[in-house]
Structures are given as structure tokens and as C-alpha cells.
Write an enzyme that holds these catalytic residues in place. Structure first.
Site, PDB file in Angstrom:
ATOM      1  N   GLU A   1      -9.894  -2.060   5.324  1.00  0.00           N
ATOM      2  CA  GLU A   1     -10.498  -1.796   6.626  1.00  0.00           C
ATOM      3  C   GLU A   1     -11.810  -2.567   6.773  1.00  0.00           C
ATOM      4  O   GLU A   1     -12.364  -3.067   5.784  1.00  0.00           O
ATOM      5  CB  GLU A   1     -10.737  -0.282   6.766  1.00  0.00           C
ATOM      6  CG  GLU A   1      -9.450   0.572   6.697  1.00  0.00           C
ATOM      7  CD  GLU A   1      -8.576   0.476   7.951  1.00  0.00           C
ATOM      8  OE1 GLU A   1      -8.715  -0.496   8.733  1.00  0.00           O
ATOM      9  OE2 GLU A   1      -7.736   1.373   8.144  1.00  0.00           O
TER      10      GLU A   1
ATOM     11  N   HIS B   1      -7.301  -5.141   9.906  1.00  0.00           N
ATOM     12  CA  HIS B   1      -7.010  -4.902   8.488  1.00  0.00           C
ATOM     13  C   HIS B   1      -5.721  -5.616   8.067  1.00  0.00           C
ATOM     14  O   HIS B   1      -4.822  -5.839   8.883  1.00  0.00           O
ATOM     15  CB  HIS B   1      -6.947  -3.397   8.151  1.00  0.00           C
ATOM     16  CG  HIS B   1      -5.795  -2.650   8.720  1.00  0.00           C
ATOM     17  ND1 HIS B   1      -5.913  -1.454   9.406  1.00  0.00           N
ATOM     18  CD2 HIS B   1      -4.452  -2.891   8.708  1.00  0.00           C
ATOM     19  CE1 HIS B   1      -4.732  -1.018   9.763  1.00  0.00           C
ATOM     20  NE2 HIS B   1      -3.824  -1.872   9.353  1.00  0.00           N
TER      21      HIS B   1
ATOM     22  N   ASP C   1      -7.501  -3.308  14.134  1.00  0.00           N
ATOM     23  CA  ASP C   1      -8.898  -3.515  13.719  1.00  0.00           C
ATOM     24  C   ASP C   1      -9.038  -4.678  12.729  1.00  0.00           C
ATOM     25  O   ASP C   1     -10.087  -4.849  12.116  1.00  0.00           O
ATOM     26  CB  ASP C   1      -9.483  -2.226  13.128  1.00  0.00           C
ATOM     27  CG  ASP C   1      -8.802  -1.805  11.827  1.00  0.00           C
ATOM     28  OD1 ASP C   1      -7.836  -2.480  11.377  1.00  0.00           O
ATOM     29  OD2 ASP C   1      -9.228  -0.793  11.240  1.00  0.00           O
TER      30      ASP C   1
ATOM     31  N   ASP D   1       0.824  -1.200   0.000  1.00  0.00           N
ATOM     32  CA  ASP D   1       0.000   0.000   0.000  1.00  0.00           C
ATOM     33  C   ASP D   1       0.866   1.262   0.000  1.00  0.00           C
ATOM     34  O   ASP D   1       2.095   1.192   0.155  1.00  0.00           O
ATOM     35  CB  ASP D   1      -0.930   0.015   1.228  1.00  0.00           C
ATOM     36  CG  ASP D   1      -0.291  -0.611   2.466  1.00  0.00           C
ATOM     37  OD1 ASP D   1       0.934  -0.454   2.638  1.00  0.00           O
ATOM     38  OD2 ASP D   1      -0.992  -1.259   3.237  1.00  0.00           O
TER      39      ASP D   1
HETATM   40  C1  F6R Z   1       1.429  -1.620   6.097  1.00  0.00           C
HETATM   41  C2  F6R Z   1       0.172  -2.363   6.145  1.00  0.00           C
HETATM   42  C3  F6R Z   1      -0.612  -2.500   7.399  1.00  0.00           C
HETATM   43  C4  F6R Z   1       0.251  -2.802   8.620  1.00  0.00           C
HETATM   44  C5  F6R Z   1      -0.628  -2.786   9.874  1.00  0.00           C
HETATM   45  C6  F6R Z   1       0.168  -3.053  11.128  1.00  0.00           C
HETATM   46  O1  F6R Z   1       1.988  -1.688   4.815  1.00  0.00           O
HETATM   47  O2  F6R Z   1      -0.252  -2.820   5.136  1.00  0.00           O
HETATM   48  O3  F6R Z   1      -1.570  -3.508   7.241  1.00  0.00           O
HETATM   49  O4  F6R Z   1       0.854  -4.048   8.460  1.00  0.00           O
HETATM   50  O5  F6R Z   1      -1.257  -1.564   9.977  1.00  0.00           O
HETATM   51  O6  F6R Z   1       1.045  -1.989  11.325  1.00  0.00           O
HETATM   52  P1  F6R Z   1       2.212  -2.076  12.424  1.00  0.00           P
HETATM   53  O7  F6R Z   1       3.130  -3.139  11.975  1.00  0.00           O
HETATM   54  O8  F6R Z   1       2.856  -0.713  12.397  1.00  0.00           O
HETATM   55  O9  F6R Z   1       1.537  -2.392  13.711  1.00  0.00           O
END
Ligand code: F6R
Length: 260
Positions: A145, A140, A138, A67
Site C-alpha cells: 500500500e 498498490h 490506490d 498475497d
Molecule cells: C491480488 C493483488 C492485488 C490486486 C488489486 C486489483 O492478489 O495482489 O494487487 O491485483 O487489488 O484487484 P482487482 O483485480 O480485483 O481490481
């Protein structure tokens, strides 16, 4: 789905690195999908160490980010392309070339056109061999989301308020600085990766991990769609795995598949 539970995130990152290094030993030009955020940084550190030891390189690989934030300045340190450059690009990291690093073009006039283009780019190289994922509090994956389509393609998506709050730590703790939109690989796109390794560390991921492993498949917890994927390895630390009900079973299943 296999779940490995490790004492801490360093041991877990090392186990994840083994999966990546083994794949590249068999297929040096494998296509890798990469997550950003804080979770995979230990894995990338392990990969840099393996590269320094001559045991691993992404020189021949195409690497696709999950992303990118829409509207973030090109030189912003938290732009995911810049994060991944710091982690992976160049001989001093893991040998990935600038041309080998693909990120959604979040500065495009129409993010949905850029998203379509990104899906095509992934298709043009024959798809992703191994996708690395983190998980949001959450539930995702990518930035898919809650409440979205479980078969979506790469698309533009608003970030949930929970994600904006969680990610403020990368933006001086200021929620108003966190971009509100992103382009993310869709759940359908992610599900096409041939193998998936998902990392979950820390007690704040326990609820999302419990839903992923033991919950019903639901748009409320987008990661649960991974239950339908034939080759997923989830690598967690003890804190993230602390609320699971069938831990003994997961440990036995892991030992049967991978040994101790
Ligand atoms: C980032 C992504 C998100 C993260 C998720 C967890 O490229 O796609 O899904 O993997 O938000 O983020 P952290 O690792 O910072 O807790």
C-alpha cells in the site's frame, strides 16, 4: 516498459495469455507468480481454454501467489489459496498440482515468520520467471500500500481503507467482513521476477495506471517502482488508458516491439 492498449478486457486478457503460453512453450517448468482479484480472471479463463486444447499446462510448474489474507477461514471461498485452486489446480483447469501451488501461510502464529519463509521458498526454486500483476485503485501491487518501502521483502501489511472498500465486493459488499491484514510479496520481491505482466482494466484504474506509466517513482503510488524493472509489459483496456498523455507514442512503441 511496454504498454498495450486493447479495445476491451477480453482482447487484453487474450494478449496476456499469449505472453504466458509463449513462455511455457519455451520453458514448461517455468515458475509463475499469480495475482488474484477480478482482473486476471479472463487471463486464467484463456489459459484453461489453452489447456483444454492441449497447448498449455502448469503441471510441471511451481506457482506462487502474490498475497493472502491473514485470519481468513481455511474454507472461505475468498481465501486466495481457494480462489487459485478454483482457477488453476487440476486437470479440469490448467493442470497445476496442489503441491505446485504456493501461498503465504496466513494462519501461522507469526505472519512475519511465515513471510520470511515464503521469500525463502521463492528463492529455493530459483525465483519467479513471470509475475502476473493487477493494480489497486490506490496504486498498490500485491498489497504493498502507499507509503511503504519500495524495496520491501514479503511481509505482513495492513490493508489501506481504500482497498478494504474496493474489496468489499468479494465479501457481500460488507466492509466489516474484509480481512484487515495480509501477507504480501514485497516490492523488492516482485522486482526480482525476471518478467512482469501487469493488467489494468476499467476507468477506476485510470489514475493508478497514469501514475504507473507517466508519474514519478514514488511510495505514494507503489506500482511506479516497476519503471525500474527491465522487462515489464502493461496490458490495459481503453478505459484504464483513457487519461494517459502520450498514447500515440505507446501504440507506436508496442507495434515496433510486438507488431499489431
Ligand atoms: C491480488 C493483488 C492485488 C490486486 C488489486 C486489483 O492478489 O495482489 O494487487 O491485483 O487489488 O484487484 P482487482 O483485480 O480485483 O481490481
Amino acid at each position: 516498459m511496454h504498454l498495450g492498449i486493447f479495445d476491451n478486457s477480453d482482447q487484453a486478457s487474450s494478449a496476456a495469455a499469449h505472453v504466458v503460453i509463449n513462455l511455457f512453450a519455451q520453458k514448461p517448468n517455468a515458475t509463475l507468480g499469480v495475482a488474484t482479484g477480478s482482473t486476471p480472471s479472463g487471463l486464467y479463463r484463456e489459459l484453461r481454454a489453452a489447456h483444454a486444447a492441449g497447448d498449455f499446462s502448469l503441471k510441471k510448474s511451481q506457482v506462487f501467489a502474490l498475497d493472502e489474507y491473514v485470519g481468513i477461514a481455511e474454507d472461505h471461498p475468498e481465501r486466495y489459496r481457494n480462489v487459485l485452486r478454483r482457477e488453476l489446480v487440476g486437470k479440469e483447469n490448467v493442470g497445476l498440482t496442489e503441491e505446485g501451488l504456493h501461498t503465504p501461510d496466513a494462519s501461522a502464529e507469526d505472519p512475519n515468520v511465515a513471510a520470511l519463509h515464503y521469500d525463502r521458498e521463492i528463492g529455493a526454486v530459483g525465483g519467479i520467471d513471470l509475475q502476473i500483476l493487477g493494480i489497486g485503485t490506490d496504486g498498490h501491487i500485491g498489497f504493498n500500500e502507499p507509503g511503504g518501502s519500495l524495496v520491501s521483502r514479503t511481509h505482513a501489511e495492513p490493508l489501506a481503507s481504500q482497498t478494504i472498500t474496493d474489496n468489499a465486493r468479494f465479501f457481500d459488499g460488507d466492509v466489516s467482513k474484509v480481512p484487515t491484514t495480509c501477507i504480501t510479496q514485497g516490492l523488492g520481491t516482485i522486482m526480482e521476477a525476471r518478467q512482469i505482466v501487469l493488467l489494468a482494466f476499467g476507468a477506476n484504474k485510470a489514475n493508478a495506471l497514469a501514475q504507473l506509466i507517466e508519474g514519478p517513482i514514488s511510495a505514494k503510488w507503489p506500482a511506479t517502482i516497476l519503471q525500474m524493472h527491465p522487462d515489464v509489459v502493461v496490458i490495459a483496456d481503453k478505459a484504464a488508458a483513457s487519461t494517459l498523455e502520450y498514447t500515440d507514442l505507446y501504440v507506436e512503441r508496442w507495434q515496433l516491439a510486438f507488431g499489431d
